[in-house]
Motif scaffolding. Structure first.
Motif, PDB file in Angstrom:
ATOM      1  N   ILE A  25       0.845  -1.201   0.000  1.00 59.43           N
ATOM      2  CA  ILE A  25       0.000   0.000   0.000  1.00 59.43           C
ATOM      3  C   ILE A  25       0.879   1.249   0.000  1.00 59.43           C
ATOM      4  N   ASN A  26       1.883   1.281   0.874  1.00 61.93           N
ATOM      5  CA  ASN A  26       2.785   2.433   0.926  1.00 61.93           C
ATOM      6  C   ASN A  26       3.617   2.549  -0.347  1.00 61.93           C
ATOM      7  N   SER A  27       3.964   1.411  -0.947  1.00 66.22           N
ATOM      8  CA  SER A  27       4.713   1.436  -2.204  1.00 66.22           C
ATOM      9  C   SER A  27       3.880   2.079  -3.303  1.00 66.22           C
ATOM     10  N   ARG A  28       2.594   1.751  -3.347  1.00 61.58           N
ATOM     11  CA  ARG A  28       1.708   2.377  -4.336  1.00 61.58           C
ATOM     12  C   ARG A  28       1.614   3.880  -4.089  1.00 61.58           C
ATOM     13  N   LEU A  29       1.517   4.272  -2.823  1.00 61.94           N
ATOM     14  CA  LEU A  29       1.503   5.689  -2.481  1.00 61.94           C
ATOM     15  C   LEU A  29       2.772   6.366  -3.000  1.00 61.94           C
ATOM     16  N   THR A  31       4.577   5.584  -5.536  1.00 60.23           N
ATOM     17  CA  THR A  31       4.560   5.784  -6.991  1.00 60.23           C
ATOM     18  C   THR A  31       3.738   7.020  -7.357  1.00 60.23           C
ATOM     19  N   HIS A  32       2.727   7.322  -6.584  1.00 62.55           N
ATOM     20  CA  HIS A  32       1.894   8.487  -6.879  1.00 62.55           C
ATOM     21  C   HIS A  32       2.527   9.797  -6.422  1.00 62.55           C
ATOM     22  N   VAL A  33       3.283   9.761  -5.336  1.00 59.32           N
ATOM     23  CA  VAL A  33       3.922  10.990  -4.850  1.00 59.32           C
ATOM     24  C   VAL A  33       5.374  11.095  -5.316  1.00 59.32           C
ATOM     25  N   ALA A  34       5.843  10.048  -6.030  1.00 56.72           N
ATOM     26  CA  ALA A  34       7.160  10.027  -6.680  1.00 56.72           C
ATOM     27  C   ALA A  34       8.347  10.038  -5.722  1.00 56.72           C
ATOM     28  N   ASP A  35       8.140   9.610  -4.483  1.00 60.39           N
ATOM     29  CA  ASP A  35       9.267   9.583  -3.550  1.00 60.39           C
ATOM     30  C   ASP A  35       8.933   8.698  -2.349  1.00 60.39           C
ATOM     31  N   PRO A  36       9.771   7.687  -2.055  1.00 58.59           N
ATOM     32  CA  PRO A  36       9.479   6.811  -0.916  1.00 58.59           C
ATOM     33  C   PRO A  36       9.582   7.508   0.443  1.00 58.59           C
ATOM     34  N   VAL A  37      10.428   8.513   0.550  1.00 62.04           N
ATOM     35  CA  VAL A  37      10.538   9.234   1.824  1.00 62.04           C
ATOM     36  C   VAL A  37       9.279  10.056   2.070  1.00 62.04           C
ATOM     37  N   VAL A  38       8.768  10.701   1.030  1.00 59.50           N
ATOM     38  CA  VAL A  38       7.518  11.460   1.163  1.00 59.50           C
ATOM     39  C   VAL A  38       6.374  10.511   1.508  1.00 59.50           C
ATOM     40  N   ALA A  39       6.331   9.353   0.855  1.00 56.86           N
ATOM     41  CA  ALA A  39       5.285   8.372   1.150  1.00 56.86           C
ATOM     42  C   ALA A  39       5.379   7.909   2.603  1.00 56.86           C
ATOM     43  N   ALA A  40       6.594   7.675   3.092  1.00 59.41           N
ATOM     44  CA  ALA A  40       6.773   7.271   4.491  1.00 59.41           C
ATOM     45  C   ALA A  40       6.289   8.374   5.433  1.00 59.41           C
ATOM     46  N   ALA A  41       6.598   9.620   5.103  1.00 63.18           N
ATOM     47  CA  ALA A  41       6.152  10.740   5.937  1.00 63.18           C
ATOM     48  C   ALA A  41       4.631  10.831   5.963  1.00 63.18           C
ATOM     49  N   ILE A  42       4.016  10.650   4.805  1.00 67.77           N
ATOM     50  CA  ILE A  42       2.551  10.667   4.751  1.00 67.77           C
ATOM     51  C   ILE A  42       1.983   9.529   5.583  1.00 67.77           C
ATOM     52  N   SER A  43       2.567   8.342   5.445  1.00 63.33           N
ATOM     53  CA  SER A  43       2.109   7.184   6.209  1.00 63.33           C
ATOM     54  C   SER A  43       2.193   7.445   7.717  1.00 63.33           C
ATOM     55  N   PHE A  44       3.307   8.016   8.155  1.00 61.21           N
ATOM     56  CA  PHE A  44       3.451   8.329   9.574  1.00 61.21           C
ATOM     57  C   PHE A  44       2.479   9.414  10.003  1.00 61.21           C
ATOM     58  N   GLY A  45       2.237  10.385   9.127  1.00 57.50           N
ATOM     59  CA  GLY A  45       1.275  11.437   9.455  1.00 57.50           C
ATOM     60  C   GLY A  45      -0.125  10.882   9.661  1.00 57.50           C
ATOM     61  N   ILE A  84      12.643   4.122   9.625  1.00 56.36           N
ATOM     62  CA  ILE A  84      13.602   3.334   8.834  1.00 56.36           C
ATOM     63  C   ILE A  84      12.897   2.123   8.241  1.00 56.36           C
ATOM     64  N   TYR A  85      12.113   1.425   9.063  1.00 59.21           N
ATOM     65  CA  TYR A  85      11.379   0.257   8.570  1.00 59.21           C
ATOM     66  C   TYR A  85      10.418   0.634   7.444  1.00 59.21           C
ATOM     67  N   VAL A  86       9.608   1.672   7.657  1.00 61.04           N
ATOM     68  CA  VAL A  86       8.602   2.043   6.659  1.00 61.04           C
ATOM     69  C   VAL A  86       9.284   2.454   5.356  1.00 61.04           C
ATOM     70  N   TRP A  87      10.325   3.282   5.432  1.00 58.75           N
ATOM     71  CA  TRP A  87      11.032   3.684   4.220  1.00 58.75           C
ATOM     72  C   TRP A  87      11.638   2.469   3.519  1.00 58.75           C
ATOM     73  N   ALA A  88      12.321   1.588   4.268  1.00 57.04           N
ATOM     74  CA  ALA A  88      12.960   0.415   3.660  1.00 57.04           C
ATOM     75  C   ALA A  88      11.928  -0.486   2.994  1.00 57.04           C
ATOM     76  N   SER A  89      10.773  -0.633   3.608  1.00 55.26           N
ATOM     77  CA  SER A  89       9.710  -1.453   3.027  1.00 55.26           C
ATOM     78  C   SER A  89       9.186  -0.846   1.730  1.00 55.26           C
ATOM     79  N   ILE A  90       8.923   0.445   1.759  1.00 50.82           N
ATOM     80  CA  ILE A  90       8.424   1.136   0.571  1.00 50.82           C
ATOM     81  C   ILE A  90       9.434   1.015  -0.567  1.00 50.82           C
ATOM     82  N   TRP A  91      10.693   1.225  -0.243  1.00 47.62           N
ATOM     83  CA  TRP A  91      11.751   1.240  -1.239  1.00 47.62           C
ATOM     84  C   TRP A  91      12.008  -0.135  -1.837  1.00 47.62           C
TER      85      TRP A  91
END
Length: 149
Positions: A25-29, A31-45, A84-91
């Motif tokens: 799910i976060n990986s798909r996010l 792809t839409h926001v074009a950055d795994p770090v941004v996706a991780a930040a959104i997920s944490f938010g 770290i976990y969320v970013w590594a998983s997304i990436w």
């Protein structure tokens, strides 16, 4: 096993399933926001908002705020470790697949857990490293390798 142990095992199994579902799910996010770090930040938010609502509804915030002054410095690092976990998983999930990702996650968790138990780190009860516990970690390592064949 006691009902409390069963309940804890069920809760952790549900949490494990959530981790497996969260990665793609976060990986798909990402792809839409074009950055795994941004996706991780959104997920944490989103997680922060959800947990904040639950904490407020439970009335836990005043007690939590009162105890914040006594927290050791290292107890504040949990969110960064989770990041770290969320970013590594997304990436990595699109490269590894969910099974290999989760196998690697569990292998890393168990390897660290052996050391943490042996040291009694962070106030945990010391538990010795036995051959059966080492074998359990080894079997997960074998499973990790098999997941890539």
């Amino acid at each position: 096993m006691t009902p409390a142990i069963w309940l804890a095992l069920i809760a952790v199994a549900i949490g494990g399933a959530a981790i497996a579902v969260q990665a793609p799910i976060n990986s798909r996010l990402a792809t839409h926001v074009a950055d795994p770090v941004v996706a991780a930040a959104i997920s944490f938010g989103v997680g922060f908002v959800a947990l904040s609502i639950v904490a407020v509804m439970r009335g836990a915030v005043p007690n939590a705020v009162a105890g914040m002054g006594d927290v050791p410095w290292w107890a504040w690092t949990g969110g960064a470790l989770g990041a770290i976990y969320v970013w590594a998983s997304i990436w990595s999930v699109s490269t590894l697949g969910v099974v290999t990702l989760v196998a690697a996650l569990i292998f890393g968790q168990l390897t660290a857990a052996l050391a943490l138990d042996a040291l009694g780190a962070f106030g945990m009860t010391v538990r010795e490293i036995s051959w059966t516990r080492i074998a359990a970690v080894g079997f997960v390592g074998v499973g990790l390798v098999l997941s890539r064949l």
